[in-house]
Motif scaffolding. Structure first.
Motif, PDB file in Angstrom:
ATOM      1  N   LEU A   1       0.836  -1.225  -0.011  1.00 38.10           N
ATOM      2  CA  LEU A   1      -0.016   0.015  -0.068  1.00 38.10           C
ATOM      3  C   LEU A   1       0.799   1.182  -0.131  1.00 38.10           C
ATOM      4  CD1 LEU A   1      -2.793  -0.850   2.504  1.00 38.10           C
ATOM      5  CD2 LEU A   1      -2.990  -0.913   0.087  1.00 38.10           C
ATOM      6  N   CYS A   2       1.978   1.175   0.750  1.00 38.52           N
ATOM      7  CA  CYS A   2       2.993   2.209   0.798  1.00 38.52           C
ATOM      8  C   CYS A   2       3.346   2.546  -0.751  1.00 38.52           C
ATOM      9  CB  CYS A   2       4.251   2.079   1.658  1.00 38.52           C
ATOM     10  SG  CYS A   2       3.646   2.169   3.273  1.00 38.52           S
ATOM     11  N   VAL A   3       3.788   1.634  -1.449  1.00 40.38           N
ATOM     12  CA  VAL A   3       4.326   1.627  -2.672  1.00 40.38           C
ATOM     13  C   VAL A   3       3.310   2.167  -3.863  1.00 40.38           C
ATOM     14  CG1 VAL A   3       5.598   0.586  -4.789  1.00 40.38           C
ATOM     15  CG2 VAL A   3       6.128   0.120  -2.425  1.00 40.38           C
ATOM     16  N   VAL A   4       1.961   1.590  -3.667  1.00 41.06           N
ATOM     17  CA  VAL A   4       0.944   2.117  -4.417  1.00 41.06           C
ATOM     18  C   VAL A   4       0.658   3.657  -4.246  1.00 41.06           C
ATOM     19  CG1 VAL A   4      -1.554   1.782  -4.835  1.00 41.06           C
ATOM     20  CG2 VAL A   4      -0.454  -0.113  -4.430  1.00 41.06           C
ATOM     21  N   SER A   5       0.648   3.967  -2.873  1.00 41.65           N
ATOM     22  CA  SER A   5       0.657   5.424  -2.624  1.00 41.65           C
ATOM     23  C   SER A   5       1.485   6.177  -3.337  1.00 41.65           C
ATOM     24  CB  SER A   5       0.405   5.704  -1.219  1.00 41.65           C
ATOM     25  OG  SER A   5       1.353   5.365  -0.555  1.00 41.65           O
ATOM     26  N   TYR A   6       2.882   5.593  -3.365  1.00 39.59           N
ATOM     27  CA  TYR A   6       3.798   6.331  -3.963  1.00 39.59           C
ATOM     28  C   TYR A   6       3.512   6.452  -5.283  1.00 39.59           C
ATOM     29  CZ  TYR A   6       8.479   7.670  -5.385  1.00 39.59           C
ATOM     30  OH  TYR A   6       9.938   8.343  -6.056  1.00 39.59           O
ATOM     31  N   LEU A   7       3.067   5.542  -5.992  1.00 41.52           N
ATOM     32  CA  LEU A   7       2.855   5.493  -7.601  1.00 41.52           C
ATOM     33  C   LEU A   7       1.795   6.615  -7.781  1.00 41.52           C
ATOM     34  CD1 LEU A   7       2.746   4.235 -10.481  1.00 41.52           C
ATOM     35  CD2 LEU A   7       1.078   2.665  -9.601  1.00 41.52           C
ATOM     36  N   LEU A   8       0.786   6.803  -6.938  1.00 43.02           N
ATOM     37  CA  LEU A   8      -0.081   7.717  -7.017  1.00 43.02           C
ATOM     38  C   LEU A   8       0.334   9.122  -6.946  1.00 43.02           C
ATOM     39  CD1 LEU A   8      -3.162   8.669  -7.501  1.00 43.02           C
ATOM     40  CD2 LEU A   8      -3.214   8.350  -4.928  1.00 43.02           C
ATOM     41  N   LEU A   9       1.280   9.198  -6.087  1.00 43.09           N
ATOM     42  CA  LEU A   9       2.069  10.591  -5.920  1.00 43.09           C
ATOM     43  C   LEU A   9       2.615  11.001  -7.001  1.00 43.09           C
ATOM     44  CD1 LEU A   9       2.651  13.016  -3.988  1.00 43.09           C
ATOM     45  CD2 LEU A   9       4.415  11.883  -3.009  1.00 43.09           C
ATOM     46  N   VAL A  10       3.505   9.934  -7.503  1.00 42.40           N
ATOM     47  CA  VAL A  10       4.400  10.375  -8.842  1.00 42.40           C
ATOM     48  C   VAL A  10       3.401  10.760  -9.904  1.00 42.40           C
ATOM     49  CG1 VAL A  10       6.179   9.264 -10.642  1.00 42.40           C
ATOM     50  CG2 VAL A  10       6.405   8.727  -8.039  1.00 42.40           C
ATOM     51  N   HIS A  11       2.412   9.927 -10.189  1.00 40.68           N
ATOM     52  CA  HIS A  11       1.351  10.188 -11.285  1.00 40.68           C
ATOM     53  C   HIS A  11       0.856  11.657 -11.059  1.00 40.68           C
ATOM     54  CE1 HIS A  11      -1.462   9.468 -14.350  1.00 40.68           C
ATOM     55  NE2 HIS A  11      -2.555   9.831 -13.415  1.00 40.68           N
ATOM     56  N   GLN A  12       0.419  11.836  -9.831  1.00 37.86           N
ATOM     57  CA  GLN A  12      -0.138  13.272  -9.737  1.00 37.86           C
ATOM     58  C   GLN A  12       0.820  14.304 -10.034  1.00 37.86           C
ATOM     59  OE1 GLN A  12      -3.174  14.010  -9.036  1.00 37.86           O
ATOM     60  NE2 GLN A  12      -3.932  12.084  -8.848  1.00 37.86           N
ATOM     61  N   LEU A  13       2.181  14.226  -9.461  1.00 38.85           N
ATOM     62  CA  LEU A  13       3.102  15.081  -9.865  1.00 38.85           C
ATOM     63  C   LEU A  13       3.454  15.309 -11.400  1.00 38.85           C
ATOM     64  CD1 LEU A  13       5.594  14.380  -6.890  1.00 38.85           C
ATOM     65  CD2 LEU A  13       4.782  16.655  -7.360  1.00 38.85           C
ATOM     66  N   ARG A  14       3.535  14.254 -12.046  1.00 37.95           N
ATOM     67  CA  ARG A  14       3.657  14.109 -13.517  1.00 37.95           C
ATOM     68  C   ARG A  14       2.664  14.909 -14.134  1.00 37.95           C
ATOM     69  NH1 ARG A  14       4.505   8.977 -16.303  1.00 37.95           N
ATOM     70  NH2 ARG A  14       5.663  10.461 -17.863  1.00 37.95           N
ATOM     71  N   ALA A  15       1.349  14.727 -13.806  1.00 33.79           N
ATOM     72  CA  ALA A  15       0.228  15.542 -14.423  1.00 33.79           C
ATOM     73  C   ALA A  15       0.218  16.800 -14.041  1.00 33.79           C
ATOM     74  CB  ALA A  15      -1.143  14.749 -13.726  1.00 33.79           C
ATOM     75  N   LEU A  16       0.703  17.394 -13.124  1.00 34.71           N
ATOM     76  CA  LEU A  16       0.818  18.645 -12.829  1.00 34.71           C
ATOM     77  C   LEU A  16       2.043  19.324 -13.529  1.00 34.71           C
ATOM     78  CD1 LEU A  16      -0.174  21.031 -10.723  1.00 34.71           C
ATOM     79  CD2 LEU A  16       1.674  20.422  -9.372  1.00 34.71           C
ATOM     80  N   HIS A  17       3.085  18.626 -13.676  1.00 34.09           N
ATOM     81  CA  HIS A  17       4.136  19.295 -14.173  1.00 34.09           C
ATOM     82  C   HIS A  17       4.153  19.049 -15.892  1.00 34.09           C
ATOM     83  CE1 HIS A  17       5.919  19.211 -10.257  1.00 34.09           C
ATOM     84  NE2 HIS A  17       6.638  20.131 -10.785  1.00 34.09           N
ATOM     85  N   GLY A  18       3.047  18.453 -16.345  1.00 28.28           N
ATOM     86  CA  GLY A  18       2.926  17.968 -17.805  1.00 28.28           C
ATOM     87  C   GLY A  18       3.774  16.836 -18.162  1.00 28.28           C
ATOM     88  N   TYR A  19       3.319  16.055 -18.998  1.00 24.71           N
ATOM     89  CA  TYR A  19       3.904  14.692 -19.448  1.00 24.71           C
ATOM     90  C   TYR A  19       4.974  14.992 -20.301  1.00 24.71           C
ATOM     91  CZ  TYR A  19       0.134  12.281 -16.830  1.00 24.71           C
ATOM     92  OH  TYR A  19      -0.752  11.927 -15.661  1.00 24.71           O
ATOM     93  N   ASP A  20       5.319  15.950 -20.882  1.00 22.19           N
ATOM     94  CA  ASP A  20       6.480  16.428 -21.782  1.00 22.19           C
ATOM     95  C   ASP A  20       7.439  17.047 -20.783  1.00 22.19           C
ATOM     96  OD1 ASP A  20       5.333  15.310 -24.011  1.00 22.19           O
ATOM     97  OD2 ASP A  20       4.307  16.860 -24.635  1.00 22.19           O
ATOM     98  N   SER A  21       7.593  17.494 -19.533  1.00 24.65           N
ATOM     99  CA  SER A  21       8.345  18.145 -18.943  1.00 24.65           C
ATOM    100  C   SER A  21       9.482  17.450 -18.409  1.00 24.65           C
ATOM    101  CB  SER A  21       7.450  18.692 -17.501  1.00 24.65           C
ATOM    102  OG  SER A  21       7.468  17.723 -16.661  1.00 24.65           O
TER     103      SER A  21
END
Length: 194
Positions: A114-134
């Motif tokens: 569950l810790c790793v799944v939540s980390y995955l979600l965090l990475v995904h949210q950060l990538r979405a905020l910064h733009g997938y081409d950033s």
């Protein structure tokens, strides 16, 4: 939003988690070496959890070193990760005190998953905020190691559940060791900045 407050809060929570884990060591009432030897399950549980929390902290640090900004979704994704991580001291103590019983290792492996799944979600949210081409997204693209970790931790939970907790614990150790392999995209980005 200021990412520094999120980082400082997260660092504080992780430091408290490690402190709680070490406080779970019960001092033997005996001064013999045997009394210390009898603590091996508690120590081994603590050692793996210390490494896991340290790896989580290191990954979190690298993530937010590169991040330029955060939003409310990132704050709550981060809180979800800290929520699951905060169960680590309980699961560690339960597993160590019961010498790697099936149920204890199963719960421990589920919490790590569950810790790793939540980390995955965090990475995904950060990538979405910064733009997938950033530059940020290119540095943290590809979730192969995360997906493998979730799969192996989940497999360890199943192995422990079906009566092989020590094999499951060894699998958890090996899975954690894989995180010592550096993210070359991150390392190259840091080198480019110098």
């Amino acid at each position: 939003m200021d990412k520094n407050r999120l980082e400082a809060f997260s660092d504080g929570v992780m430091a408290i988690i490690i402190t709680i884990m070490v406080l779970e060591f019960k001092v033997p009432h005996d001064t013999s070496w045997e009394s210390l030897w009898n603590l091996w399950p508690v120590f081994l549980s603590y050692a793996l959890s210390f490494v896991f929390v340290g790896l989580y902290w290191s990954s979190h640090h690298h993530l937010f070193h590169m991040a330029e900004r955060v939003n409310n979704r990132i704050l709550w994704s981060n809180m979800l990760g800290l929520f699951f991580l905060s169960f680590t001291p309980f699961a560690t103590a339960w597993m160590g005190e019961n010498t790697f019983n099936s149920q204890t290792v199963t719960l421990y492996a589920v919490i790590l998953s569950l810790c790793v799944v939540s980390y995955l979600l965090l990475v995904h949210q950060l990538r979405a905020l910064h733009g997938y081409d950033s530059k940020f997204s290119k540095t943290f693209k590809g979730y192969t190691k995360i997906f493998i970790t979730i799969s192996l931790n989940s497999l360890a939970a199943l192995i422990a559940f079906f009566g092989y907790p020590r094999i499951a614990f060894i699998l958890l150790i090996l899975t954690s060791l894989a995180w010592f392999i550096p993210n070359h995209r991150y390392e190259n980005h840091i080198t480019d900045e110098d």
